[in-house]
Design an enzyme around this catalytic site. Structure first.
Site, short mmCIF file in Angstrom:
data_model
loop_
_atom_site.label_atom_id
_atom_site.label_comp_id
_atom_site.label_asym_id
_atom_site.label_seq_id
_atom_site.Cartn_x
_atom_site.Cartn_y
_atom_site.Cartn_z
N TYR A 1 -0.59 -13.28 -12.49
CA TYR A 1 -0.13 -13.04 -11.10
C TYR A 1 -1.14 -12.78 -10.35
CZ TYR A 1 2.80 -11.14 -7.30
OH TYR A 1 3.40 -10.86 -6.17
N ASP B 1 -9.84 -11.17 -11.04
CA ASP B 1 -8.81 -10.51 -10.08
C ASP B 1 -8.36 -9.12 -10.83
OD1 ASP B 1 -6.46 -9.24 -9.05
OD2 ASP B 1 -5.34 -11.07 -9.08
N LYS C 1 -4.01 -1.77 -5.82
CA LYS C 1 -3.30 -0.84 -6.37
C LYS C 1 -4.16 0.56 -6.67
CE LYS C 1 -0.34 -3.88 -8.87
NZ LYS C 1 -0.58 -5.26 -8.99
C1 LIG Z 1 -0.25 -6.58 -8.29
C2 LIG Z 1 -1.12 -7.50 -8.25
C3 LIG Z 1 -1.48 -8.30 -7.34
C4 LIG Z 1 -0.97 -8.24 -5.85
O1 LIG Z 1 -1.26 -7.21 -5.03
P1 LIG Z 1 0.10 -6.70 -3.95
O2 LIG Z 1 -0.57 -5.53 -3.45
O3 LIG Z 1 1.22 -6.41 -4.77
O4 LIG Z 1 0.18 -7.81 -3.13
C5 LIG Z 1 -2.47 -9.29 -7.28
N1 LIG Z 1 -3.24 -9.54 -8.58
C6 LIG Z 1 -2.69 -8.61 -9.74
C7 LIG Z 1 -3.64 -8.80 -10.92
C8 LIG Z 1 -2.02 -7.87 -9.40
O5 LIG Z 1 -1.56 -7.01 -10.56
#
Ligand SMILES: *Cc1c(COP(=O)(O)O)cnc(C)c1O
Length: 453
Positions: free
Chosen positions: A158, A253, A285
């Site tokens: 994701y 990511d 995060k």
């Molecule tokens: C949470 C997450 C996102 C998205 O971040 P948001 O602040 O919710 O838009 C993207 N990549 C990873 C790996 C994530 O865990």
């Protein structure tokens, strides 16, 4: 725990949640599904999502006054626990000087310096307001830099709800039973190739055929959104080799793993792959400390293609917001070696309790790790990709989730998530959680014997 503390969790079957139920009903009239992010609605586990009123350290309190050990930690950001004194002070100080200027500030420089100093291959970053914005911008930059448009991603990873990245995107989407989202135009999806995770042969095959059209491979540094599925030995290195050979970028990511798996995120644990570091990284995060702050960054020669230096446009009214930047900076500065050691202890204690009681009660399980990030799959055997992750007993997870919730422990309401811990999870919180794990395992096992659904 035999005599519940009156200020403690609700012990009755189902818990007492009239205030949350009433709020949900009101919310549903003015907010679709009553929530502002789908997984909060409890669709995959059923029941009433708890509306929270306050949090401190490892604890959450809901609108009915029930107290919970928080193992969601806002899906990762609250690595120091809630309302940490240093972060609170930094936020109050920043807020007292104004909320947003739409002009540059020193705090943004400090936060960027902090990130750059921790993650060696990252020479420059640009601050944004969410992980979604970070990956969306990184993809645009990769396309602008290479002059190509195809993106390769992995099933179960994701990267936020970016159109091009929403195909086969793990937890939120998996939990919600939407294979792909309506509203994503076929043209956007057509530029995205989705491959099974940990399958280097599939990556090589796609590059052999379309290598000169591929702008970037984007991968979760160590996936956490299908549950924790670390890269197999050599996988990251293989991605680096294949992308470099074809002039494509590698985007790591680290929105979830960044500053959580270690001071330098997953990269700090796995090390820079032979053949070189990923070209771009995304963060979010933890680096926002619970406020909307995220970033993308990497090689300076690539970042130079961003406006105003270059021609790839990217902007944000609230980017680098002073209050969010203050929270992020204070959080990162407080993430000492002691904090990472405590995370290891907390995660280890919880996982040990799961192993012990699930073994005792014969509940199929598999625990996987990325540093102190871990998840419990309700199945046996290694989980190497999204198909493996989906092949688990999600109904058993749902029963376990509610058994835990009734005992005052709030897990992520999905079988496809990591359990997030904080350094503020003290012995009292661990005691409540461990006791709940043992009792909930027994409850799940006895329910299964009686053939309850
Ligand atoms: C949470 C997450 C996102 C998205 O971040 P948001 O602040 O919710 O838009 C993207 N990549 C990873 C790996 C994530 O865990």
């Amino acid at each position: 725990m035999t005599s519940p503390d009156p200020s403690g969790p609700t012990w009755g079957e189902g818990g007492s949640t009239p205030a949350s139920a009433a709020l949900l009903e009101r919310a549903r009239t003015v907010i679709p599904g009553g929530v502002n992010s789908p997984v909060r609605a409890f669709r995959s586990v059923g029941g009433t999502p708890r509306f929270m009123t306050r949090a401190a350290g490892p604890w959450l309190w809901d609108a009915d006054g029930n107290r919970y050990v928080d193992l969601v930690c806002s899906w990762g950001p609250m690595i120091l626990g809630h309302a940490h004194a240093d972060v609170l002070r930094a936020v109050a100080e920043a807020a007292a000087s104004g909320f947003s200027f739409g002009m540059p500030t020193e705090r943004e420089v400090l936060l960027a310096e902090e990130i750059v100093s921790r993650v060696d291959p990252v020479e420059q970053v640009r601050l944004v307001s969410s992980g979604t914005e970070a990956t969306m911008s990184a993809i645009r930059l990769a396309r602008g830099f290479t002059g190509r448009s195809v993106i390769v991603k992995f099933a179960g990873c994701y990267h936020g709800h970016v159109d091009a990245l929403l195909a086969s995107a793990g937890s939120g989407v998996a939990t919600f039973g939407l294979p792909d989202s309506p509203g994503v135009p076929p043209s956007a999806a057509a530029e995205t190739i989705v491959l099974p995770y940990n399958d280097l042969a599939a990556v090589e095959a796609v590059f052999a055929e379309r290598g000169d059209q591929i702008a970037a491979v984007i991968t979760e540094a160590s996936p956490g959104n299908m549950g924790v599925v670390p890269p197999a030995p050599g996988f990251t290195e293989g991605l680096r080799r294949v992308t470099a050979a074809h002039g494509a970028l590698l985007v790591s990511d680290e929105v979830m793993t960044g500053f959580r798996c270690s001071a330098a995120g997953w990269l700090g644990l796995e090390g820079v792959p032979a053949g070189g570091a990923p070209d771009l990284f995304t963060f979010g995060k933890v680096m926002g400390g619970g406020f909307p702050a995220a970033a993308f960054g990497g090689r300076a020669d690539i970042m130079a293609h961003l406006a105003p230096e270059g021609s790839v446009y990217q902007a944000g009214t609230l980017s680098g917001n002073p209050v969010a930047a203050a929270a992020g900076l204070a959080t990162l500065q407080a993430c000492t070696d002691d904090v990472y050691r405590r995370l290891d202890v907390v995660a280890g204690t919880l996982a040990e309790a799961v192993t012990e009681s699930f073994n005792l009660h014969g509940i199929a399980h598999r625990i996987q790790w990325a540093g102190s990030m871990f998840s419990v799959f309700f199945r046996e055997g290694e989980v190497a990709d999204y198909d493996d992750a989906k092949d688990q007993d999600t109904a058993a997870f749902g029963r376990f989730f509610h058994a835990m919730l009734r005992r005052g422990v709030h897990l992520p309401p999905s079988a496809f998530e990591a359990w997030f811990v904080s350094a503020a999870h003290d012995d009292e919180a661990l005691e409540v959680a461990v006791e709940a794990i043992h009792e909930s395992a027994a409850e799940v096992a006895s329910g299964e014997r009686e053939g309850r659904p």
